[in-house]
Design an enzyme around this catalytic site. Structure first.
Site, mmCIF file in Angstrom:
data_model
loop_
_atom_site.group_PDB
_atom_site.id
_atom_site.type_symbol
_atom_site.label_atom_id
_atom_site.label_comp_id
_atom_site.label_asym_id
_atom_site.label_seq_id
_atom_site.Cartn_x
_atom_site.Cartn_y
_atom_site.Cartn_z
ATOM 1 N N LYS A 39 0.818 -1.223 0.000
ATOM 2 C CA LYS A 39 0.000 0.000 0.000
ATOM 3 C C LYS A 39 0.848 1.268 0.000
ATOM 4 C CE LYS A 39 -0.616 -0.244 5.015
ATOM 5 N NZ LYS A 39 -1.563 -0.431 6.100
ATOM 6 N N GLN A 51 16.253 -3.074 14.306
ATOM 7 C CA GLN A 51 17.624 -2.652 14.612
ATOM 8 C C GLN A 51 18.512 -3.830 15.016
ATOM 9 O OE1 GLN A 51 17.600 0.540 17.500
ATOM 10 N NE2 GLN A 51 16.731 1.999 16.069
ATOM 11 N N GLU A 129 20.786 -9.921 23.152
ATOM 12 C CA GLU A 129 19.628 -9.111 23.535
ATOM 13 C C GLU A 129 18.914 -9.807 24.671
ATOM 14 O OE1 GLU A 129 17.375 -7.054 20.318
ATOM 15 O OE2 GLU A 129 18.587 -8.333 19.033
ATOM 16 N N HIS A 243 8.046 -2.787 23.296
ATOM 17 C CA HIS A 243 9.511 -2.711 23.425
ATOM 18 C C HIS A 243 9.809 -1.856 24.642
ATOM 19 C CE1 HIS A 243 13.731 -2.096 22.624
ATOM 20 N NE2 HIS A 243 13.654 -3.041 21.703
ATOM 21 N N ARG A 291 11.961 -9.315 27.210
ATOM 22 C CA ARG A 291 11.388 -8.006 26.944
ATOM 23 C C ARG A 291 10.133 -7.707 27.770
ATOM 24 N NH1 ARG A 291 11.510 -7.108 20.690
ATOM 25 N NH2 ARG A 291 13.716 -6.899 21.151
ATOM 26 N N HIS A 350 5.239 -2.649 19.983
ATOM 27 C CA HIS A 350 6.357 -3.018 19.103
ATOM 28 C C HIS A 350 6.042 -4.190 18.185
ATOM 29 C CE1 HIS A 350 10.508 -3.443 17.881
ATOM 30 N NE2 HIS A 350 10.621 -4.647 18.414
ATOM 31 N N ARG A 385 7.612 -12.635 22.408
ATOM 32 C CA ARG A 385 8.649 -12.987 21.441
ATOM 33 C C ARG A 385 10.053 -12.744 21.994
ATOM 34 N NH1 ARG A 385 11.481 -9.902 17.634
ATOM 35 N NH2 ARG A 385 10.253 -8.089 18.273
HETATM 36 C C1 SIN Z 1 15.734 -4.363 19.117
HETATM 37 O O1 SIN Z 1 16.686 -4.151 18.391
HETATM 38 O O2 SIN Z 1 15.737 -4.145 20.325
HETATM 39 C C2 SIN Z 1 14.500 -4.912 18.504
HETATM 40 C C3 SIN Z 1 14.775 -6.260 17.961
HETATM 41 C C4 SIN Z 1 13.515 -7.056 17.903
HETATM 42 O O3 SIN Z 1 12.426 -6.505 18.041
HETATM 43 O O4 SIN Z 1 13.624 -8.269 17.745
#
Ligand code: SIN
Length: 532
Positions: A39, A51, A129, A243, A291, A350, A385
């Protein structure tokens, strides 16, 4: 909607992110006539904003293994993952990443240190992460992984037929219920029909359901809404992942700049305004907890201290600007120097952990309708996730969906089409976003969810969407109703779904996901709930 124009294809792919373009490239290589519909512009979806990176076990990090990645994914997912889907997607990761590299994506470290004998390919840099027990996240451009993946895929897809500025409205089905095509509106509101026996939804999530999100303007849940109207099921919709860290620059609506979790992976820590590290003692991984844990802890601390934001202290990190150029640029644009000053951060919507119920193979309950990437609920994510599993899922499921399309080729379609009802419920987007942000973000309760439902209900009118905005508003309205129905039904706290009136996890709710379908009036209903 009567079509002004018609065209034909073997496969219509909706979306140009990692899942959509991977699928479209594979399909074209397999000789299918593919039309890709988006779209907006070709690179305007969520992928380019990612990121951190791609979580993948390439076999060259001592102590890491596919099994460890699976275990981390299951631990983050709060007991609601589909273990078979988790194992399948993670095991397929290394090959999927190698294919992406063969398509031109360059990761940090590519070519820098010679060849890893186990893979015949150069060793890549890794980061870590939240929720990961190892440094296993490959990245590109420092913190511009999505942008590099999108660049490479768009470049590889240059010879494909891509209809930009065309919003997908509804799947058209034949009298047997199988998909026979896709109705679209172009950016002047002109209707068209793409006749095809296969439609793959790869249209991303619904972060725009909330006032503040990391998602671009395109993430309005169109794919989930389309699938529900076509008769497919959706599940886990209540698990909207926030996030923990977006750059806070005052109250704002729309996409907010992400501050990647990799900043914490490389050693930054969260502090409140007195400088206290509030994640210590909350989880064994402290600032690198999954997260959902970090986002909920930030939200609680903000409420306890009356603060508008918390602070991410990256002042001890070497080479911040080179390692995190995107975050650095966002901070500098907001007048913050992350090398000297803690970065003000808040959580924002997020990622949709749930979506259209689909197998890892992309198949949904509707013959001819496939889903891959964030729009799909494969069971990889469960209730929360694991960071950087999303690009991975898009790569693997985009490829698998095309395999299914190829296998399903030749299944009969009747020439007699059933045209979907044009009028749908539409509420004003701002009303929906305000209600969802106030009552259905991190920290929900029965009263707030009922209030949000009433607000959305009284703002909803029956209308026929005539343009992209109308289609998006209709999708956001339907998804809001569905998220509220699921969130109201799940009377426990699990993963991203935090109920202040049911603050504990209750394993009565672990047996199965809440599945949403539309009732005869076209309203979302929880079709399957575990007994309380
Ligand atoms: C982040 O870089 O913190 C986001 C990565 C993600 O959402 O998997």
């Amino acid at each position: 909607m009567s079509a002004r124009w018609e065209a034909g294809a073997d496969l219509v792919v909706v979306g140009t992110g990692v899942a959509g373009l991977t699928a479209a490239l594979d399909a074209a290589e397999a000789g299918l006539r593919v039309v890709v519909v988006t779209k907006d512009g070709v690179a305007e979806g969520s992928t380019r904003w990612a990121q951190g990176g791609v979580a993948v076990v390439l076999g060259d990090i001592a102590g890491d293994s596919i099994e460890a990645h699976v275990a981390d994914t299951l631990a983050a997912g709060g007991g609601l993952n589909d273990a078979a889907a988790v194992a399948e997607i993670i095991a397929a990761g290394p090959a999927a990443v190698q294919r992406l590299r063969a398509r031109g994506a360059l990761f940090d470290g590519d070519g820098a240190r010679g060849v890893d004998p186990r893979h015949g390919s150069p060793t890549l840099d890794r980061t870590r992460e939240g929720g990961h027990s190892a440094f296993r996240v490959v990245h590109a451009g420092g913190d511009a992984t999505g942008a590099e993946i999108e660049r490479a895929l768009v470049e590889a897809a240059r010879s494909l037929t891509i209809l930009t500025g065309h919003v997908a409205v509804d799947a058209v089905r034949d009298v047997s219920g199988a998909v026979a095509g896709l109705q679209v509106l172009d950016d002047r509101g002109r209707p068209g029909l793409l006749r095809a026996p296969a439609v793959l939804l790869a249209s991303g999530g619904y972060g725009q359901l909330y006032a503040s999100t990391t998602n671009p303007a395109t993430s309005t849940g169109d794919g989930v809404a389309l699938a529900l109207r076509a008769g497919a099921a959706a599940a886990d919709l209540e698990f909207v992942q926030f996030h923990p860290t977006v750059l806070y620059t005052g109250p704002a609506v729309g996409r907010r700049p992400l501050v990647t979790e990799a900043v914490r992976g490389e050693g930054a820590v969260l502090r409140d305004r007195t400088g206290t590290r509030f994640m210590v003692g909350q989880h064994p991984l402290a600032d690198l907890a999954p997260r959902d844990v970090v986002a909920a802890a930030i939200t609680r601390r903000m409420a306890e201290t009356g603060a508008d934001c918390m602070y991410l202290d990256a002042t001890g990190l070497d080479g911040f600007a080179a390692r995190f150029p995107t975050v650095y640029a966002s901070c500098r644009a907001a007048g913050i120097d992350p090398v000297r000053d803690p970065i003000p951060v808040t959580p924002a919507a997020h990622y949709a952990c749930g979506g259209v119920v689909a197998g890892v193979d992309g198949r949904t309950a509707v013959p001819g309708l496939y889903a891959a990437g964030e729009v799909a609920r494969t069971g990889l994510h469960g209730a929360n996730r694991l960071a950087s599993n999303s690009l991975l899922e898009g790569l693997v499921t985009g490829e698998r969906a095309v395999r299914s399309v190829l296998e399903d080729r030749g299944l009969p379609r009747s020439a007699e089409l059933v045209v979907p009802a044009p009028a749908v419920g539409v509420a004003q987007r701002g009303i929906v976003q305000r209600a969802m942000s106030a009552f259905a973000a991190i920290g929900r309760d029965a009263t707030g969810l009922a209030t949000a439902s009433d607000v959305v209900e009284s703002a909803t009118l029956l209308a026929t969407p005539l343009d992209r905005t109308g289609v998006e508003d209709a999708a956001l309205t339907l998804i809001a109703q569905a998220v509220l129905a699921a969130a109201g039904t799940r009377r426990e706290t699990r993963g991203c779904h935090v109920r202040t009136d049911f603050p504990e996890r209750d394993d009565v709710w672990q047996k199965e996901s809440l599945v949403i379908t539309l009732d005869e009036a076209g309203r979302p209903a929880v079709a399957q709930a575990v007994a309380a």
